[in-house]
Design a protein around this motif. Structure first.
Motif, PDB file in Angstrom:
ATOM      1  N   LEU A  72     -26.523 -32.020  31.429  1.00 47.20           N
ATOM      2  CA  LEU A  72     -26.071 -30.630  31.398  1.00 47.20           C
ATOM      3  C   LEU A  72     -26.205 -30.017  30.014  1.00 47.20           C
ATOM      4  O   LEU A  72     -26.576 -28.835  29.873  1.00 47.20           O
ATOM      5  CB  LEU A  72     -24.616 -30.563  31.872  1.00 47.20           C
ATOM      6  CG  LEU A  72     -24.017 -29.165  32.016  1.00 47.20           C
ATOM      7  CD1 LEU A  72     -24.762 -28.370  33.071  1.00 47.20           C
ATOM      8  CD2 LEU A  72     -22.536 -29.237  32.340  1.00 47.20           C
ATOM      9  N   LEU A  73     -25.922 -30.779  28.985  1.00 49.19           N
ATOM     10  CA  LEU A  73     -26.000 -30.241  27.614  1.00 49.19           C
ATOM     11  C   LEU A  73     -27.409 -29.815  27.250  1.00 49.19           C
ATOM     12  O   LEU A  73     -27.609 -28.951  26.377  1.00 49.19           O
ATOM     13  CB  LEU A  73     -25.504 -31.288  26.614  1.00 49.19           C
ATOM     14  CG  LEU A  73     -23.989 -31.542  26.617  1.00 49.19           C
ATOM     15  CD1 LEU A  73     -23.648 -32.669  25.654  1.00 49.19           C
ATOM     16  CD2 LEU A  73     -23.246 -30.271  26.233  1.00 49.19           C
ATOM     17  N   GLY A  74     -28.415 -30.399  27.910  1.00 44.77           N
ATOM     18  CA  GLY A  74     -29.788 -30.011  27.622  1.00 44.77           C
ATOM     19  C   GLY A  74     -30.122 -28.620  28.083  1.00 44.77           C
ATOM     20  O   GLY A  74     -31.114 -28.030  27.626  1.00 44.77           O
ATOM     21  N   LEU A  75     -29.330 -28.042  28.981  1.00 43.04           N
ATOM     22  CA  LEU A  75     -29.568 -26.682  29.481  1.00 43.04           C
ATOM     23  C   LEU A  75     -28.710 -25.639  28.782  1.00 43.04           C
ATOM     24  O   LEU A  75     -28.881 -24.429  29.018  1.00 43.04           O
ATOM     25  CB  LEU A  75     -29.295 -26.637  30.991  1.00 43.04           C
ATOM     26  CG  LEU A  75     -30.209 -27.495  31.878  1.00 43.04           C
ATOM     27  CD1 LEU A  75     -29.802 -27.353  33.333  1.00 43.04           C
ATOM     28  CD2 LEU A  75     -31.676 -27.108  31.694  1.00 43.04           C
ATOM     29  N   VAL A  76     -27.776 -26.094  27.962  1.00 38.99           N
ATOM     30  CA  VAL A  76     -26.896 -25.155  27.264  1.00 38.99           C
ATOM     31  C   VAL A  76     -27.663 -24.505  26.099  1.00 38.99           C
ATOM     32  O   VAL A  76     -28.267 -25.213  25.278  1.00 38.99           O
ATOM     33  CB  VAL A  76     -25.625 -25.860  26.777  1.00 38.99           C
ATOM     34  CG1 VAL A  76     -24.779 -24.913  25.922  1.00 38.99           C
ATOM     35  CG2 VAL A  76     -24.827 -26.379  27.962  1.00 38.99           C
ATOM     36  N   ASP A  77     -27.610 -23.174  26.030  1.00 37.70           N
ATOM     37  CA  ASP A  77     -28.238 -22.437  24.913  1.00 37.70           C
ATOM     38  C   ASP A  77     -27.343 -22.568  23.686  1.00 37.70           C
ATOM     39  O   ASP A  77     -26.190 -22.135  23.700  1.00 37.70           O
ATOM     40  CB  ASP A  77     -28.426 -20.968  25.295  1.00 37.70           C
ATOM     41  CG  ASP A  77     -29.247 -20.203  24.275  1.00 37.70           C
ATOM     42  OD1 ASP A  77     -28.779 -20.052  23.126  1.00 37.70           O
ATOM     43  OD2 ASP A  77     -30.357 -19.776  24.639  1.00 37.70           O
TER      44      ASP A  77
END
Length: 646
Positions: A72-77
């Motif tokens: 999920l953190l990989g999609l956070v801007d």
């Protein structure tokens, strides 16, 4: 949904995002999430997303692989999330092992996967963490791998072992369900409420020593099949054969036949209870076949039923393959304890095998080799020389004599701790007089009347004693119902029938495999109604003999219809004068029975002979009534008297 797609959901991360950052996260999650479930054609999927969304292909490409690597953190801007969010994330501590049910289950599954130890699996768990494995990412508390690459708190081998599988779970996973039974709660039963004949247990037992079988010219371990009355704990009937090999080198399979013989002997000689008898059997060597169980149920009017042990071998979970199918030994725990007692009693006999292969005496190999040489010589020597050989193991009949003596001692023993014995009322009142115990059952009425004053004077002491197995059996065996002869034939089955012919007014049988010598039986047969009939000379029948209860021969005709029972003819020793007289009396009785029809046919001749003798006697009696003829001396005297008168 796979683990990567599941990793795109984490309320603990989303709650710290601003509204704008959360909307952006939802946007990219909707675009990238479906592609994470695909395994092939990833580039084509990403090109289609870029074309439909208007986003540069490179941006879509980077977001996909960031999500695949970091979840999920990989999609956070990062810009929209702001420094506060990343500061909170950097200080976030991963959940402790005790707070994660998912990690505990993962650790248990890793331990169960190793056949021998749990410690190597700790290294596997650490490697999964370092590789950011989806197996860990699927656990909510560790979905974003907080604090990675540092291990979460509590991830030490010693602490993880607090959450390791139980002994039952480990044994079930590594060995199987049957082996794991030792770690679960045992179902206990008691003999309280039972009675003599309520449960008839039948089983087989390998004795832990070798004996010689001269009939086979081999040595082997004695296999015993026996019945045991559960309530009295008494071994009732038992049969023994030596485990030998045939000409092809295969062990002879005789145990199932022995089971039928022993069961038939018990029910015919001892009987079953009119209150109902449960035969407790197994599925293996000493199994009671379905045909026999059905016949017994019908013969007894439903009083005899069969209780078989549950089968082991089923899997602990569907990922396992089934194991070896066999009976459950816990079904007959009373037999196992009884066998252990007997093994201890036979522990001093020669040719011991030891309690296991690992504990086998080293000298056994040499002993058996020397014994084999003697057996080979035995086959070549004349009879008078054979008796001079001294074998290093017992002969079968020697062992049977020892076993009968040992079993008699064990069944008469009062020093035991059998379960529920006192509670079941298996005690007898005794009176201690000096150093001797006098049982109340042995006292006469006059002696019982004198007991009370002696107790008051403290001359004797009263105390209860545990009854022996034999005493309990004798107390209740009188009510047992014996199976009729035609029931024995039903148990044995047609495959054990032997063709016999009446020769010289008797039936003779010889079978070196089951008994020595020749067994002879009378032709006076008692049928199912108790009537006596004589089997005619030269007639052929189907006969059933139980070598372990050989006192009776059961006879059927050529069509399988039951005829009756014939008694065995026993040959007494010449030194047994009483036995010889009894045998002579039985022979005379049999001769009289055989002469009866002959005498009936010649009854007229007998009457004529009798009348002839009567007539002759009467004639002789009439002649005796005439004046007696004078003797020579009397004639001379008469002549002298006549001369004197002249």
């Amino acid at each position: 949904m796979n683990a990567l797609a599941l990793a795109l959901r984490d309320p603990m991360i989303e709650k710290d995002l601003s509204d704008e950052a959360r909307r952006d996260l939802d946007y990219w999650r909707g675009l990238i999430g479906p592609v994470l479930q695909e395994k092939r054609g990833i580039r084509a999927h990403l090109l289609r997303i870029a074309m439909m969304s208007g986003q540069p292909f490179k941006t879509v490409h980077n977001r996909y692989y960031a999500a695949k690597k970091h979840g999920l953190l990989g999609l956070v801007d990062k810009r929209l999330a702001g420094p506060r969010f990343w500061k909170l994330r950097s200080h976030r501590v991963a959940a402790h092992v005790s707070q994660s049910r998912g990690l505990q289950e993962l650790w248990k599954s890793l331990c169960e996967a190793n056949q021998r130890k749990c410690r190597p699996q700790f290294k596997v768990l650490v490697q999964l963490w370092k590789q950011r494995s989806p197996r860990i990412g699927a656990i909510p508390e560790y979905a974003d791998f907080p604090g990675w690459p540092k291990l979460p708190p509590g991830w030490t081998y010693g602490n993880l072992m607090r959450y390791a599988p139980s002994g039952f779970e480990l044994t079930a996973a590594r060995q199987g369900k049957a082996a794991a039974a030792a770690h679960r709660r045992t179902v206990f039963t008691t003999r309280v409420g039972c009675y003599v004949g309520s449960h008839l247990m039948i089983d087989d037992k390998w004795n832990d020593f070798f004996v010689n079988s001269f009939a086979d010219g081999q040595a082997g371990r004695p296999l015993e099949v026996y019945t045991l009355d559960y309530f009295s704990a008494r071994k009732c009937r038992w049969a023994t054969r030596v485990r030998t090999k045939d000409e092809a080198g295969n062990y002879k399979g005789i145990a199932e036949i022995m089971t039928r013989y022993v069961l038939a002997a018990h029910l015919y000689l001892d009987g079953y209870s009119p209150r109902g008898t449960v035969i407790v059997a197994e599925h293996g060597t000493a199994a009671v076949r379905e045909r026999v169980a059905a016949a017994l149920h019908e013969l007894s009017g439903g009083l005899i039923t069969l209780s078989e042990s549950g089968m082991t071998g089923d899997t602990s979970h569907i990922g396992q393959y089934p194991g070896l199918v066999r009976g459950n030994p816990r079904h007959k725990a009373a037999l196992e304890s009884n066998n252990n007692r007997e093994h201890n009693a036979f522990g001093a006999l020669p040719g011991q095998t030891g309690m296991s292969v690992e504990r086998r005496p080293e000298e056994l190999t040499g002993r058996l080799a020397y014994n084999a040489q003697l057996l080979a010589a035995y086959a070549q020597l004349p009879a008078e020389r054979r008796a001079m050989l001294d074998f290093p193991v017992l002969e079968l009949n020697q062992y049977l004599s020892v076993a009968a003596h040992v079993y008699k001692l064990l069944e008469d023993d009062r020093q035991h701790e059998l379960e529920g014995w006192v509670e079941a009322g298996n005690v007898v009142q005794s009176y201690r007089f000096g150093s001797q115990d006098i049982l109340e059952t042995e006292l006469t009425p006059e002696q019982r009347a004198a007991i009370v004053p002696m107790l008051e004077a403290r001359l004797i002491q009263a105390r209860p004693l545990r009854m022996s197995r034999r005493e309990v059996w004798d107390r209740g065996a009188g009510e047992l119902v014996r199976l009729p002869g035609w029931g024995v034939v039903s148990i044995l089955g047609a495959d054990l029938a032997r063709p016999v012919t009446v020769v010289d007014n008797m039936i003779s049988l010889r079978d070196s495999e089951w008994w020595p010598g020749t067994y002879s039986f009378e032709t006076d047969c008692r049928d199912a109604e108790g009537r006596h009939l004589r089997l005619p000379e030269g007639e052929t029948y189907q006969a059933f003999i139980n070598p372990f209860a050989a006192g009776t021969l059961f006879v059927s005709d050529a069509k399988g219809r039951y005829v009756g029972e014939c008694r065995r003819i026993h040959a007494p020793s010449r030194g047994d004068l009483d036995g010889v007289r009894r045998a002579m009396g039985e022979a005379a009785k049999d001769e009289a029975a055989m002469l009866t029809p002959l005498r009936a046919r010649h009854l007229d001749e007998a009457r004529e002979k009798r009348d002839r003798h009567v007539r002759n006697a009467e004639a002789m009696n009439d002649r005796a009534a005439l004046p007696p003829k004078p003797s020579a001396a009397q004639n001379e005297k008469n002549q002298d008297l006549a001369a004197a008168r002249a």
